[in-house]
Write an enzyme that holds these catalytic residues in place. Structure first.
Site, PDB file in Angstrom:
ATOM      1  N   LYS A 116      33.446 -22.003  -4.910  1.00 24.34           N
ATOM      2  CA  LYS A 116      32.085 -21.503  -5.133  1.00 24.34           C
ATOM      3  C   LYS A 116      32.126 -20.165  -5.855  1.00 24.34           C
ATOM      4  O   LYS A 116      31.365 -19.919  -6.774  1.00 24.34           O
ATOM      5  CB  LYS A 116      31.399 -21.301  -3.779  1.00 24.34           C
ATOM      6  CG  LYS A 116      30.719 -22.521  -3.262  1.00 24.34           C
ATOM      7  CD  LYS A 116      29.606 -22.100  -2.296  1.00 24.34           C
ATOM      8  CE  LYS A 116      28.463 -23.059  -2.345  1.00 24.34           C
ATOM      9  NZ  LYS A 116      28.860 -24.450  -2.394  1.00 24.34           N
ATOM     10  N   HIS A 235      21.777 -32.222   4.726  1.00 24.84           N
ATOM     11  CA  HIS A 235      22.557 -32.217   3.489  1.00 24.84           C
ATOM     12  C   HIS A 235      23.019 -33.596   3.056  1.00 24.84           C
ATOM     13  O   HIS A 235      23.886 -33.723   2.191  1.00 24.84           O
ATOM     14  CB  HIS A 235      23.734 -31.229   3.585  1.00 24.84           C
ATOM     15  CG  HIS A 235      23.275 -29.843   3.941  1.00 24.84           C
ATOM     16  ND1 HIS A 235      22.422 -29.123   3.135  1.00 24.84           N
ATOM     17  CD2 HIS A 235      23.483 -29.074   5.031  1.00 24.84           C
ATOM     18  CE1 HIS A 235      22.142 -27.967   3.715  1.00 24.84           C
ATOM     19  NE2 HIS A 235      22.766 -27.914   4.871  1.00 24.84           N
ATOM     20  N   ARG A 292      32.400 -35.632 -10.748  1.00 19.04           N
ATOM     21  CA  ARG A 292      32.601 -37.074 -10.529  1.00 19.04           C
ATOM     22  C   ARG A 292      31.319 -37.794 -10.915  1.00 19.04           C
ATOM     23  O   ARG A 292      30.295 -37.170 -11.179  1.00 19.04           O
ATOM     24  CB  ARG A 292      32.878 -37.324  -9.046  1.00 19.04           C
ATOM     25  CG  ARG A 292      31.714 -36.813  -8.187  1.00 19.04           C
ATOM     26  CD  ARG A 292      31.714 -37.310  -6.769  1.00 19.04           C
ATOM     27  NE  ARG A 292      30.431 -37.024  -6.148  1.00 19.04           N
ATOM     28  CZ  ARG A 292      30.104 -35.892  -5.554  1.00 19.04           C
ATOM     29  NH1 ARG A 292      30.964 -34.897  -5.498  1.00 19.04           N
ATOM     30  NH2 ARG A 292      28.907 -35.729  -5.023  1.00 19.04           N
TER      31      ARG A 292
END
Ligand code: MV4
Length: 652
Positions: A116, A235, A292
């Site tokens: 991150k 999430h 991806r």
């Protein structure tokens, strides 16, 4: 030229990749765990190799076994799908070192986006907007506390190695900061083996909007519009759609161009997704980049008319992208939901078991991506997603309508699913207005009836009784013999319901306490009933497995167990002996006298209600003590009719 593709994945994504690969002429190789020997992806591939036992660590995450399978079969390229090894830079590297082509981005892009902190710095340098915050290298607690002063509250503490919401904490005020840093660090260490944290200003009730990008080996990069994935639960994405109802053409262009910059800045190749948070004023901020093909790629395919797996393979072959930015046009609207074997009415617990029947609905604009078929077992080893259900329409409401129909008309018997939860979301007014943010499920939707167990309605009970009583008679329909009343005891979820069922001709009258319902059978064929319900012809699908009956009608599905012939209470089968009227009615016959010995289940009196005769039975063996019912009495439901004393009681 590449010729043979190994798919290092399972389930619907393996099936999806195999479909395009075969269409483009590739030979395909599936890998599978011992638990997946009969899986659809194995059946559909040209060749298949078992790579280990059910546990993912020993099979689908076992890079060596996968590379061995490629070697054994002569595969020259590997598609990782999503999840498993798809974002593992070490795997991408190992594939290349084995002399094979990895259908995915270069390993250094995967690695950069895995951090991150580093990805955020790289994006900022490339001119991509990021949430204001602090990204110090291995910042100490004191450095984080000092940085928080400048950033202000509320703020987000995020694990640098985290992603998808893991290792993230909202901090509302300074007094909570130090403690949260401590907890976030230990969680991050636990989860990722790395306790580096960054800080960001918290964006309030953001939308999750992500841009699909593609880049090739020749320096070309394009964006294929956005997907709005704001409807999430813990999430986990629940609904994904394209285009976003919140994104204007100007915002799309700005976000798309930022995402392309992001891809070019990290030397990207192939399919990627750049995730952004969008606030209520349509400011957007880079969140992370997924290196991806995503679960939700079909909505982009449906509005662009492109096959993203085909694009991935072209890029892997070293060919240029098939379209320029100006050639990419968005057409209509697509919405995807993830159909899961899980129970929203009990905290979304995953469901396992045999999928007795799975028949996707058919219709214009519908697409089902699935890795299961009727007869498969939903096992506890893997994610219990049954299918992605995707609907395209000229406009958003057409896509919504088609999707609701698709969910209601898909037959799933054997496991509880989230279909009703999904169709309620798509039909919801807030969602319909395009106003759902990431807070939607926790706020506007939190009291939706699909999230709590609902008792079966009298209509559903009547239909259950209808299907059960047909199953028992050998001939078609019911006989025209004089009306008979059958007691029926059903178990649904945790409740037990006692019904009285009368059929005469094609009519069925069902009573449950004071409620009653009439249905008429129009026609039947195996697994399907046509009934007349209040003058309306309706269809009901059903499936019987042992004493379980699965039904689907009126846009709902449910399951009952027929326990009519099981002992009343416990192994001993003894009730209280207090025999009560089961409904309001008249006593038309009394078959026993005080002092009589009776057996459990013996009829004591006949009650007439709703023009039907209902036998009222002893719920235990014993002696009739008090007999309160007299022929001709009008009685109320629950009124005591007789008291059957057990033999021991009577003796004392
Ligand atoms: C945030 C945020 C608010 N402010 N960052 C959650 C998943 C992870 N990818 C990032 N997430 C968030 N980051 C800042 N600075 C709110 C979320 C968030 C969220 C984001 C996308 C989709 C659903 C979400 C649900 C809760 C929180």
């Amino acid at each position: 030229m590449l010729k043979k593709l190994l798919i290092a994945n399972r389930g619907e994504i393996a099936v999806r990749v195999i479909r395009t690969a075969k269409a483009l002429g590739y030979r395909t190789v599936a890998v599978y765990s011992e638990a997946d020997a009969n899986a659809l992806h194995v059946e559909q591939a040209d060749e298949a190799v078992c790579i280990g036992p059910a546990q993912v660590a020993a099979s689908y995450l076992n890079a060596d076994a996968i590379l061995d399978a490629a070697k054994k079969t002569g595969a020259d390229c590997i598609h990782p799908g999503y999840g498993f090894l798809s974002e593992n830079s070490g795997f991408a590297k190992a594939v290349k070192q084995a002399g094979l082509t990895f259908v995915g981005p270069p390993e250094n892009a995967i690695e950069l986006m895995g951090s991150k902190r580093r990805s955020k710095i790289a994006m900022q340098e490339a001119g991509v907007p990021v949430v204001p915050g602090y990204e110090g290298n291995n910042a100490s607690d004191d450095e984080l506390i000092a940085a928080a002063q400048d950033i202000g509250y509320p703020l987000m503490l995020k694990a640098s190695a985290g992603g998808g919401g893991r290792g993230m904490r909202l901090v509302e005020s300074e007094s909570e900061l130090a403690d949260n840093i401590k907890r976030a660090r230990s969680e991050a260490k636990q989860a990722f083996g790395d306790d580096e944290l960054i800080i960001e200003k918290a964006v309030i009730e953001p939308r999750h909007v992500e841009i699909q990008v593609f880049a090739d080996h020749h320096g070309n990069a394009v964006y294929l519009g956005e997907r709005d994935c704001s409807v999430q639960r813990r999430h986990q994405k629940v609904v994904e759609e394209a285009p976003s109802p919140f994104v204007t053409p100007e915002l799309r262009k700005a976000m798309g161009e930022a995402a392309v910059k992001a891809a070019l800045a990290c030397g990207y190749e192939g399919a990627g997704t750049v995730e952004f948070l969008v606030d209520k004023d349509r400011n957007f901020y880079f969140l992370e980049m997924n290196t991806r093909l995503q679960v939700e790629h079909p909505v982009t395919e449906l509005i662009t008319g492109q096959d993203l797996v085909a694009w991935q393979l072209m890029v892997a072959e070293g060919r240029p992208l098939p379209l320029t930015q100006d050639d990419i046009q968005l057409n209509g609207h697509a919405i995807e939901v993830r159909l899961y074997a899980e129970d929203p009415a009990s905290g979304f617990t995953p469901q396992t078991g045999t999928l007795h029947q799975f028949t996707p609905a058919e219709g214009e604009g519908l697409r089902f991506d699935t890795g299961v078929r009727s007869g498969d077992v939903v096992s506890p080893h893997y994610d219990p997603m049954l299918a992605k259900v995707i609907a395209w329409g000229q406009n958003r409401d057409e896509a919504r309508r088609r999707l609701i129909r698709a969910l209601e008309d898909t037959t799933v018997f054997g496991v509880t699913t989230n279909r009703h939860f999904l169709s309620r979301i798509i039909a919801d007014d807030t969602f319909g207005a395009g106003e759902a943010t990431t807070a939607f499920l926790q706020q506007a939707f939190k009291n939706d009836p699909s999230l709590a167990p609902q008792p079966l309605t009298i209509r559903e009970l009547a239909l259950s009784a209808c299907a059960l009583s047909l199953g028992q008679s050998a001939q078609k329909g019911w006989s025209n013999a004089p009306a008979t009343v059958m007691p029926m005891k059903l178990e649904a979820r945790d409740e037990t319901v006692e019904l009285l069922v009368r059929h005469s001709g094609h009519k069925l009258l069902v009573a449950h306490g004071e409620e009653h319902y009439e249905l008429q059978l129009q026609s039947q064929e195996p697994g399907l009933l046509c009934i007349i319900d209040n003058g309306v012809r309706q269809r009901c699908q059903y499936y019987r497995s042992g004493d379980s009956l699965y039904l689907q009608a009126f846009g709902r599905s449910w399951c009952v167990r027929d326990i009519t012939h099981q002992p009343a209470q416990g192994a001993l089968g003894t009730g209280s002996g207090k025999v009560q009227a089961t409904m309001d009615g008249a006593i038309i016959d009394v078959l026993v006298a005080e002092g009589d010995q009776v057996e459990q289940g013996q009829t004591l009196v006949i009650l007439e209600a709703m023009k039907m005769e209902h036998p009222v039975k002893a719920d235990r063996r014993g002696t009739v003590g008090q007999l309160l019912a007299r022929k001709g009495d009008q009685v109320k439901r629950g009124q005591l009719l007789a008291d059957v004393q057990s033999t021991e009681e009577a003796a004392s």
